[in-house]
Design an enzyme around this catalytic site. Structure first.
Site, PDB file in Angstrom:
ATOM      1  N   GLY A 298     -37.572  64.902  13.440  1.00  0.00           N
ATOM      2  CA  GLY A 298     -37.976  64.713  12.047  1.00  0.00           C
ATOM      3  C   GLY A 298     -37.001  65.428  11.117  1.00  0.00           C
TER       4      GLY A 298
ATOM      5  N   LYS B 199     -28.021  53.264   4.878  1.00  0.00           N
ATOM      6  CA  LYS B 199     -28.182  52.192   5.867  1.00  0.00           C
ATOM      7  C   LYS B 199     -29.417  51.362   5.504  1.00  0.00           C
ATOM      8  CE  LYS B 199     -26.675  55.283   9.600  1.00  0.00           C
ATOM      9  NZ  LYS B 199     -27.144  55.995  10.801  1.00  0.00           N
TER      10      LYS B 199
ATOM     11  N   GLU C 224     -34.287  63.986  18.338  1.00  0.00           N
ATOM     12  CA  GLU C 224     -35.048  63.568  17.153  1.00  0.00           C
ATOM     13  C   GLU C 224     -36.175  64.572  16.913  1.00  0.00           C
ATOM     14  OE1 GLU C 224     -36.571  62.278  14.018  1.00  0.00           O
ATOM     15  OE2 GLU C 224     -34.929  61.024  14.746  1.00  0.00           O
TER      16      GLU C 224
ATOM     17  N   LYS D 106     -31.953  53.120  15.627  1.00  0.00           N
ATOM     18  CA  LYS D 106     -32.844  52.438  14.687  1.00  0.00           C
ATOM     19  C   LYS D 106     -32.337  51.018  14.409  1.00  0.00           C
ATOM     20  CE  LYS D 106     -34.327  56.633  12.290  1.00  0.00           C
ATOM     21  NZ  LYS D 106     -33.342  57.620  12.734  1.00  0.00           N
TER      22      LYS D 106
ATOM     23  N   ASP E  37     -24.755  57.522  14.922  1.00  0.00           N
ATOM     24  CA  ASP E  37     -25.869  58.061  14.155  1.00  0.00           C
ATOM     25  C   ASP E  37     -26.103  59.489  14.649  1.00  0.00           C
ATOM     26  OD1 ASP E  37     -28.185  58.073  12.462  1.00  0.00           O
ATOM     27  OD2 ASP E  37     -29.402  57.733  14.255  1.00  0.00           O
TER      28      ASP E  37
ATOM     29  N   SER F  70     -24.784  58.898   8.954  1.00  0.00           N
ATOM     30  CA  SER F  70     -26.201  59.246   9.054  1.00  0.00           C
ATOM     31  C   SER F  70     -26.899  59.212   7.695  1.00  0.00           C
ATOM     32  CB  SER F  70     -26.301  60.660   9.658  1.00  0.00           C
ATOM     33  OG  SER F  70     -27.632  61.056   9.797  1.00  0.00           O
ATOM     34  N   ASN F  71     -28.081  58.592   7.672  1.00  0.00           N
ATOM     35  CA  ASN F  71     -28.955  58.710   6.500  1.00  0.00           C
ATOM     36  C   ASN F  71     -29.609  60.081   6.562  1.00  0.00           C
ATOM     37  OD1 ASN F  71     -28.525  56.128   5.520  1.00  0.00           O
ATOM     38  ND2 ASN F  71     -30.465  55.295   6.269  1.00  0.00           N
TER      39      ASN F  71
ATOM     40  N   ASP G 175     -29.474  61.873  14.311  1.00  0.00           N
ATOM     41  CA  ASP G 175     -30.771  62.178  14.919  1.00  0.00           C
ATOM     42  C   ASP G 175     -31.182  61.100  15.915  1.00  0.00           C
ATOM     43  OD1 ASP G 175     -31.189  64.501  13.177  1.00  0.00           O
ATOM     44  OD2 ASP G 175     -31.418  63.021  11.590  1.00  0.00           O
TER      45      ASP G 175
END
Length: 195
Positions: free
Chosen positions: A19, A113, A17, A139, A9, A51-52, A11
């Protein structure tokens, strides 16, 4: 012969991280991650970003901005440890109920995801063995995607990882391994692969 991969992933796993990152200069690597990626590179293990990235669907910035962020990520990895990602996949799409606004990117997607679309595409295009691969995320949806695709799901405690474990972010999940950070996760992966 299909090979194992390590899916990462972005972030909270590779970069801090922060945002939605509106300025490219605000993307910063988590200390030590470049060396961890380099360790995987040195062992010939396929390293793949999954990654989303719903910023385009939410109308926050264009898809080209996500690509610029990824260019910076790759530059930082190379500068810090001559590390590289073998492939990068991301999902810019978001369904209307989840907050998609830009019509070009607002839709349901098998790539988002915890759906497995990005992993399946990577496996198809690069001859990867998902059953012997690892997904490292911060996550619950990362771990869920790993399990949905038959991969080993590792939760790192950077990013949102601690909040997932505490039960106050997303939902409860059962990772196959919990690691303090990517360095610990890579050490465990190499042990599993007996390298």
């Amino acid at each position: 012969m299909a090979k194992p991969a390590v899916f990462l992933d972005r972030d909270g796993v590779l970069n801090v991280e922060a945002g939605y990152i509106h300025s490219v200069e605000d993307l910063h690597l988590i200390p030590g991650v470049a060396l961890s990626v380099r360790q995987l590179n040195d062992q010939g293990i396929f390293c793949c970003l999954v990654s989303n990235q719903s910023g385009p669907a939410r109308g926050y910035y264009p898809d080209t901005h996500v690509q610029a962020l990824h260019d910076r990520l790759c530059q930082l990895l190379a500068q810090e440890a001559e590390a590289k990602l073998d492939a990068l996949y991301y999902c810019p799409y978001l369904s209307p109920p989840e907050g998609g606004k830009d019509p070009a990117y607002t839709r349901w997607s098998t790539w988002r995801k915890p759906n497995t679309g990005m992993l399946v595409a990577a496996a198809w295009e690069h001859d990867l063995d998902l059953r012997h691969s690892f997904m490292v995320g911060d996550k619950a949806t990362d771990v869920d995607m790993a399990h949905n695709a038959g991969c080993v799901g590792i939760l790192v405690q950077t990013g949102f990882g601690d909040r997932v474990l505490a039960g106050d972010y997303q939902h409860h999940t059962k990772p196959d391994y919990i690691a303090k950070d990517l360095a610990v996760a890579v050490e465990w992966i190499l042990h599993q692969l007996q390298i």
